[in-house]
Design an enzyme around this catalytic site. Structure first.
Site, short mmCIF file in Angstrom:
data_model
loop_
_atom_site.label_atom_id
_atom_site.label_comp_id
_atom_site.label_asym_id
_atom_site.label_seq_id
_atom_site.Cartn_x
_atom_site.Cartn_y
_atom_site.Cartn_z
N GLU A 279 48.01 34.96 48.40
CA GLU A 279 48.43 35.82 50.31
C GLU A 279 48.67 34.74 50.59
O GLU A 279 49.25 35.19 52.02
CB GLU A 279 47.36 37.28 50.10
CG GLU A 279 45.70 36.68 49.57
CD GLU A 279 45.10 37.76 50.21
OE1 GLU A 279 45.74 39.13 50.35
OE2 GLU A 279 43.59 37.87 50.41
N GLU B 140 37.57 32.79 52.00
CA GLU B 140 39.18 32.08 51.82
C GLU B 140 39.21 31.32 53.38
O GLU B 140 40.14 31.85 54.13
CB GLU B 140 39.42 33.47 52.18
CG GLU B 140 39.64 34.38 51.12
CD GLU B 140 39.90 36.34 51.71
OE1 GLU B 140 40.04 36.84 52.85
OE2 GLU B 140 39.84 37.18 50.46
N HIS C 73 42.15 50.29 44.83
CA HIS C 73 41.01 50.64 44.69
C HIS C 73 40.68 50.25 46.27
O HIS C 73 39.64 49.14 45.82
CB HIS C 73 39.52 51.57 44.07
CG HIS C 73 39.42 52.18 42.93
ND1 HIS C 73 38.98 52.57 41.86
CD2 HIS C 73 40.73 53.32 42.79
CE1 HIS C 73 38.70 53.20 41.32
NE2 HIS C 73 40.33 53.86 41.93
#
Length: 704
Positions: free
Chosen positions: A509, A172, A415
């Site tokens: 994000e 990331e 999850h």
């Protein structure tokens, strides 16, 4: 048709004690030469149109606690050549059918001192080379531990590279564009904070690595079929411009526990003088095994929304209460605590999202933060962190299931493991059965934070095996998987097409965490997406996050038209409309493109591409004569000049063009866009301008 006839000419040339064998691609443009050095070290070279791409590079593996590694002292005991040409149909994909055409050379090596056998298998496609190590059943090599794989990729010059730091735990990062010689000096600035990270070298980078030579060749280094093995990074010898493989270690530093018969993943080198060929290549998929799921009728592309962005931006929270500093599942009584007013995963709000998704033709809705345990889930090295079946008091599982069913919406499970892979496996069967009992056909799994047990890494062999276990176990329950923070994909979706998406890169994000580089999405298709689709979560319409989340001053570095184009340029059978319903309601004319755009395709045509600068792709919707075009632009204003010769001749189409307005600016005026419609044919042309971090999207609907 299939053919394994040995039609290739194998040249055994003896000069200065070196034995060489040559392999050509089906179209003859690529040539690979395998040779043994005088000390028995295996090497290879690669040429494209007679120009060197990879100089003489060593092959082999260093073993741990072994008297002799698999590096040298080899002789050639056998060679086999063949050609293969077949066509297969993916369950979902960019195209309806995929041709798998290559020429193969398998070299069997025998190590003189140990009498061990090593096979190196090469497959040469028109767009690149794949090779792997194979360890057949034998008396003198049964169980062994890899200390390091020593595969080399010797570059021919100081190429321009689009790279992210080599890291055992995350991909990331924003990409850095630099010369290879500049990686060391730019490395520290390229490392930004993450929930879990561990770099290994100031010249270490990750694959897929995209490069461009001064002569205009495009080169991509990656791997395919990463099964029961550690993820490969690359470490650069920046004096000699040689990359060497660098595997991810386990907690005690070992990089692979092997038992023959077995093999490594494929090491891949794509090369072309046209960047579009890299994007269009299906070589990574072709190097994986055919589908192992007999009945795939339950695997379907999904366009979804989610109760997600409002938590990412800080508007809402995952946790049910602010009163608890610690939670013990089965012990903590949530009925005795005061709920906060920001918990997003509540029945009333979820129904609001279900209504909007249903009214606008979506397939599914993801809800995060629905289950007990979010109050102390991160950074605590907590093994028993979630049980994946116990909802918070304000999330009525049964009522939501029935309401979603009445609206034609499937619920998508979330999850989050918090990196505790043992805990996830402990609960997996019960969690998957819970999903099936409540109408959930797909799961978004997450692995945020350091891996437990402590010392393990996200990308080592043991944890990679966990990701594979989760995919295969999900297939038993007919569940589709979208794994976040897992190892980056390597084409395994061909074998297990229920793996419909991964994150494994810097997604949307991060636009809420300070922003990504404006040209980020012009690089990802050349890097991360080489191995498989990404759940990038596009579709943000409100770029100024402080307008709805006052404590967050981040800005989405993109125009609205760019966000629309991502549904075409960032291929995935799993596409999210990530923004809040109220933001879409302000721009319903632009939102129409998201409603209309397909997510499964019969054909894809890459119209123009340059890594870091621009990508324009046209895709034909599955089972129709309708097309969609997306263009994402980099750091400079640019005009695309398009022709539509991919359209069926003699047909008429209505093209609706969503584009940057003349005054659009991704920083100051990102929501400035235009929409216009015009009739077109295969003979039509279009000139369309995109601003920095902008783009355009076009729906092309056949006129009946």
């Amino acid at each position: 048709m299939k053919s394994f006839l040995s039609i290739l000419t194998v040249l055994l040339l003896a000069f200065h004690g070196v034995f060489a064998q040559e392999l050509k691609s089906p179209n003859g443009e690529l040539t690979m030469q395998f040779s043994l050095k005088s000390d028995g070290t295996p090497t290879y070279q690669l040429h494209f149109k007679s120009n060197p791409v990879i100089k003489t590079s060593n092959l082999g593996l260093e073993l741990k606690n072994d008297k002799k590694s698999l590096l040298d002292d080899f002789t050639i005991s056998n060679t086999e050549t063949s050609t293969f040409d077949d066509t297969w149909k993916p369950v979902w994909g960019e195209v309806k059918t995929i041709r798998n055409h290559y020429n193969e050379l398998a070299v069997t090596l025998k190590q003189k001192e140990t009498d061990r056998i090593l096979i190196i298998r090469f497959r040469l496609f028109d767009e690149g080379l794949g090779f792997r190590y194979e360890f057949p059943t034998q008396k003198n090599l049964v169980y062994f531990v890899i200390k390091e794989e020593k595969t080399q990729f010797a570059m021919t010059g100081d190429h321009t590279a689009f790279w992210i730091p080599g890291d055992y735990d995350t991909q990331e990062y924003d990409f850095t564009e630099s010369k290879l010689s500049e990686i060391r000096g730019k490395f520290d600035a390229a490392v930004t904070s993450n929930a879990s990270q561990q770099q290994f070298s100031k010249t270490g980078v990750q694959t897929a690595l995209m490069m461009k030579t001064n002569e205009g060749l495009y080169i991509n280094l990656h791997e395919a079929a990463l099964i029961n093995y550690s993820c490969m990074h690359l470490n650069l010898d920046d004096k000699n411009m040689i990359f060497e493989s660098w595997l991810t270690p386990d907690a005690i530093g070992d990089k692979g526990y092997m038992q023959a018969p077995c093999n490594s993943p494929w090491r891949t080198i794509m090369v072309s003088d046209d960047a579009r060929d890299i994007l269009a290549s299906k070589m990574t998929l072709n190097l994986n095994e055919p589908c192992k799921i007999k009945d795939t009728s339950w695997i379907k592309p999904v366009k979804y929304m989610g109760v997600w962005w409002e938590m990412i931006t800080g508007k809402s929270s995952w946790a049910y209460t602010n009163e608890l500093q610690a939670v013990q599942l089965g012990v903590t009584d949530y009925s005795k605590v005061k709920p906060n007013t920001t918990h997003a995963a509540n029945t009333t709000k979820v129904k609001r999202y279900i209504d909007f998704a249903s009214e606008n033709g979506f397939d599914a809705l993801l809800v995060e933060g629905w289950n007990e345990g979010w109050e102390d889930w991160f950074g605590k090295s907590k093994d028993y962190v979630f049980d994946f079946v116990t909802p918070y008091p304000d999330f009525d599982v049964e009522a939501i299931h029935e309401y979603a069913k009445s609206k034609g919406i499937k619920m998508m499970m979330h999850h989050e493991t918090s990196g505790s892979v043992r805990n996830y496996e402990r609960h997996m069967d019960k969690a998957y059965q819970f999903m099936k009992d409540h109408g959930y056909d797909a799961v978004k799994s997450g692995y945020v934070g350091d891996i437990l047990p402590n010392g393990e890494n996200h990308y080592n062999q043991w944890v990679n095996n966990h990701y594979q276990y989760a995919i295969e176990k999900a297939a038993d329950y007919k569940i589709m998987v979208n794994a976040h923070e897992a190892v980056r994909p390597t084409g395994i979706s061909r074998t297990y097409p229920n793996l419909i998406g991964n994150e494994s890169a810097r997604g949307t994000e991060y636009q809420a965490f300070g922003g990504s580089n404006p040209n980020h999405v012009t690089i990802l298709p050349f890097t991360r997406l080489i191995g498989g689709p990404m759940d990038y979560t596009p579709g943000i319409f409100e770029m100024n996050i402080s307008k709805f989340s006052p404590n967050n001053n981040s800005h989405v570095n993109s125009t609205l038209a760019n966000q629309l184009a991502l549904y075409v340029t960032m291929y995935s059978p799993l596409q999210m409309a990530a923004d809040l319903p109220e933001h879409y309601e302000q721009f319903m004319d632009a939102f129409q493109f998201i409603k209309d755009v397909a997510i499964d395709w019969d054909d894809s045509v890459y119209l123009e591409a340059e890594p870091g600068d621009y990508i324009t792709v046209a895709r034909k919707a599955k089972g129709t004569n309708n097309w969609f075009i997306g263009n994402v632009n980099g750091n400079e204003t640019r005009t695309s000049n398009l022709t539509f010769n991919f359209l069926e001749k003699g047909k008429k189409y209505m093209a609706t063009i969503y584009a940057d307005a003349k005054d659009a600016d991704y920083k100051t005026n990102p929501q400035a866009y235009t929409i216009k419609s015009k009739k077109i044919t295969s003979k039509s042309k279009l000139s369309q301008t995109s601003v920095p971090a902008g783009g355009f999207a076009i729906s092309i609907i056949e006129i009946k």
